[in-house]
Motif scaffolding. Structure first.
Motif, PDB file in Angstrom:
ATOM      1  N   PRO A  98      -5.779   1.266 -13.199  1.00  0.00           N
ATOM      2  CA  PRO A  98      -6.810   0.796 -12.269  1.00  0.00           C
ATOM      3  C   PRO A  98      -8.051   0.394 -13.059  1.00  0.00           C
ATOM      4  O   PRO A  98      -8.488   1.115 -13.957  1.00  0.00           O
ATOM      5  CB  PRO A  98      -7.094   2.028 -11.402  1.00  0.00           C
ATOM      6  N   MET A 143       0.841  -1.180   0.000  1.00  0.00           N
ATOM      7  CA  MET A 143       0.000   0.000   0.000  1.00  0.00           C
ATOM      8  C   MET A 143       0.891   1.251   0.000  1.00  0.00           C
ATOM      9  O   MET A 143       1.818   1.351   0.797  1.00  0.00           O
ATOM     10  CB  MET A 143      -0.897   0.023   1.241  1.00  0.00           C
ATOM     11  N   ASN A 177      -9.787  -3.277  -5.563  1.00  0.00           N
ATOM     12  CA  ASN A 177      -9.484  -2.527  -6.778  1.00  0.00           C
ATOM     13  C   ASN A 177      -8.370  -3.196  -7.563  1.00  0.00           C
ATOM     14  O   ASN A 177      -7.213  -3.142  -7.176  1.00  0.00           O
ATOM     15  CB  ASN A 177      -9.073  -1.089  -6.431  1.00  0.00           C
ATOM     16  N   THR A 231      -8.513   0.778   4.371  1.00  0.00           N
ATOM     17  CA  THR A 231      -7.928   1.112   3.076  1.00  0.00           C
ATOM     18  C   THR A 231      -7.380  -0.132   2.393  1.00  0.00           C
ATOM     19  O   THR A 231      -7.482  -0.277   1.169  1.00  0.00           O
ATOM     20  CB  THR A 231      -6.803   2.151   3.251  1.00  0.00           C
ATOM     21  N   GLU A 232      -6.818  -1.040   3.162  1.00  0.00           N
ATOM     22  CA  GLU A 232      -6.301  -2.287   2.593  1.00  0.00           C
ATOM     23  C   GLU A 232      -7.439  -3.115   1.993  1.00  0.00           C
ATOM     24  O   GLU A 232      -7.286  -3.727   0.932  1.00  0.00           O
ATOM     25  CB  GLU A 232      -5.565  -3.086   3.668  1.00  0.00           C
ATOM     26  N   ASN A 268      -2.649   5.013  -2.318  1.00  0.00           N
ATOM     27  CA  ASN A 268      -3.964   4.593  -1.851  1.00  0.00           C
ATOM     28  C   ASN A 268      -4.517   5.531  -0.787  1.00  0.00           C
ATOM     29  O   ASN A 268      -5.725   5.701  -0.651  1.00  0.00           O
ATOM     30  CB  ASN A 268      -3.879   3.178  -1.260  1.00  0.00           C
ATOM     31  N   ARG A 308      -8.266  -1.449  -1.239  1.00  0.00           N
ATOM     32  CA  ARG A 308      -7.188  -1.671  -2.201  1.00  0.00           C
ATOM     33  C   ARG A 308      -7.270  -3.053  -2.829  1.00  0.00           C
ATOM     34  O   ARG A 308      -7.064  -3.227  -4.035  1.00  0.00           O
ATOM     35  CB  ARG A 308      -5.832  -1.506  -1.517  1.00  0.00           C
ATOM     36  N   LYS A 309      -7.584  -4.050  -2.026  1.00  0.00           N
ATOM     37  CA  LYS A 309      -7.662  -5.415  -2.541  1.00  0.00           C
ATOM     38  C   LYS A 309      -8.852  -5.608  -3.464  1.00  0.00           C
ATOM     39  O   LYS A 309      -8.849  -6.506  -4.307  1.00  0.00           O
ATOM     40  CB  LYS A 309      -7.720  -6.406  -1.379  1.00  0.00           C
TER      41      LYS A 309
END
Length: 242
Positions: free
Chosen positions: A147, A1, A132, A125-126, A58, A129-130
């Motif tokens: 992305p 990240m 996306n 946020t993690e 991120n 992120r996973k």
């Protein structure tokens, strides 16, 4: 990240970086931190990344009282140009809270933030992120990491594929079938033998065509109509429109 930090007071920046690393380690999250002493330098970096197609950070932690462009102004710019970046304000002054949230900030923390607050933000946020996904687009000159959420649709034209994003069109080699398989779990649907669309950007369907939110009109194959409607309803019910 990737985590960015904008803080003009050196000792505060060092303290926040240390806290971020501690929280990331405790929650088994790998992070890379980059710090900036003012918002203009940060914006210059982000705009260059966006222009060259590099992966964007991120998460951004920013003070509100900054020299030059302040945190609120920075938040308004990010909301307009790079809304995918999660913004967290750090400040010692409660009076900025309402104005801070109006910029689209996901959190507003008073200094000094607690480990619990930072950990929760990193964990949330993690998770985002996973969800996306990124894909590599290979054209004649270079490879670009995009992305998935930036892609409106992919079209087959002559010997190439054209990946249509919010800002550019990227020529790419490969087959539409490969991308259909790669993106089927990320809200994409093949509405025509030459078009694969991102359901996120569906605006309306009329007279055998799909109108996307950028105004582009995509043909909808008659034999795909029923499957498309089912896929779109499933997409909405799955809570993927966010």
């Amino acid at each position: 990240m990737q985590v960015y930090l904008c803080e003009d007071i050196k000792e505060h920046a060092v303290s926040i970086e240390k806290l971020l690393m501690e929280c990331a380690k405790e929650n088994n999250i790998h992070i890379e931190i980059r710090s900036f002493e003012n918002a203009q330098k940060l914006l210059d970096d982000l705009r260059k990344k966006k222009e060259t197609g590099e992966i964007m950070p991120n998460l951004l932690f920013s003070d509100i009282e900054l020299p030059g462009v302040n945190g609120v102004e920075l938040g308004k710019i990010l909301k307009e140009e790079m809304p995918e970046i999660r913004l967290v304000f750090l400040t010692a002054f409660e009076q900025y809270a309402i104005e801070g949230y109006e910029t689209g900030a996901c959190r507003y923390l008073l200094k000094p933030p607690s480990k619990e607050e930072i950990s929760k933000i990193l964990i949330d946020t993690e998770k985002v992120r996973k969800r996306n996904k990124y894909i590599i687009v290979k054209n004649v000159k270079e490879e670009i990491c995009l992305p998935v959420n930036d892609i409106f649709y992919i079209s087959a034209e002559d010997k190439y594929l054209v990946v249509h994003t919010k800002t550019k069109k990227h020529l790419n080699r490969g087959s539409l079938q490969d991308y259909e398989t790669m993106l089927e779990n990320y809200g994409f649907f093949r509405v025509h033998r030459k078009y694969l669309i991102n359901l996120r950007y569906h605006k309306s369907t009329s007279n055998g065509s799909i109108i996307l939110s950028n105004g582009d009109k995509i043909p909808l194959s008659r034999r795909k109509e029923s499957a498309f409607r089912s896929a779109f309803m499933k997409y909405i019910e799955g809570g993927l429109l966010q």
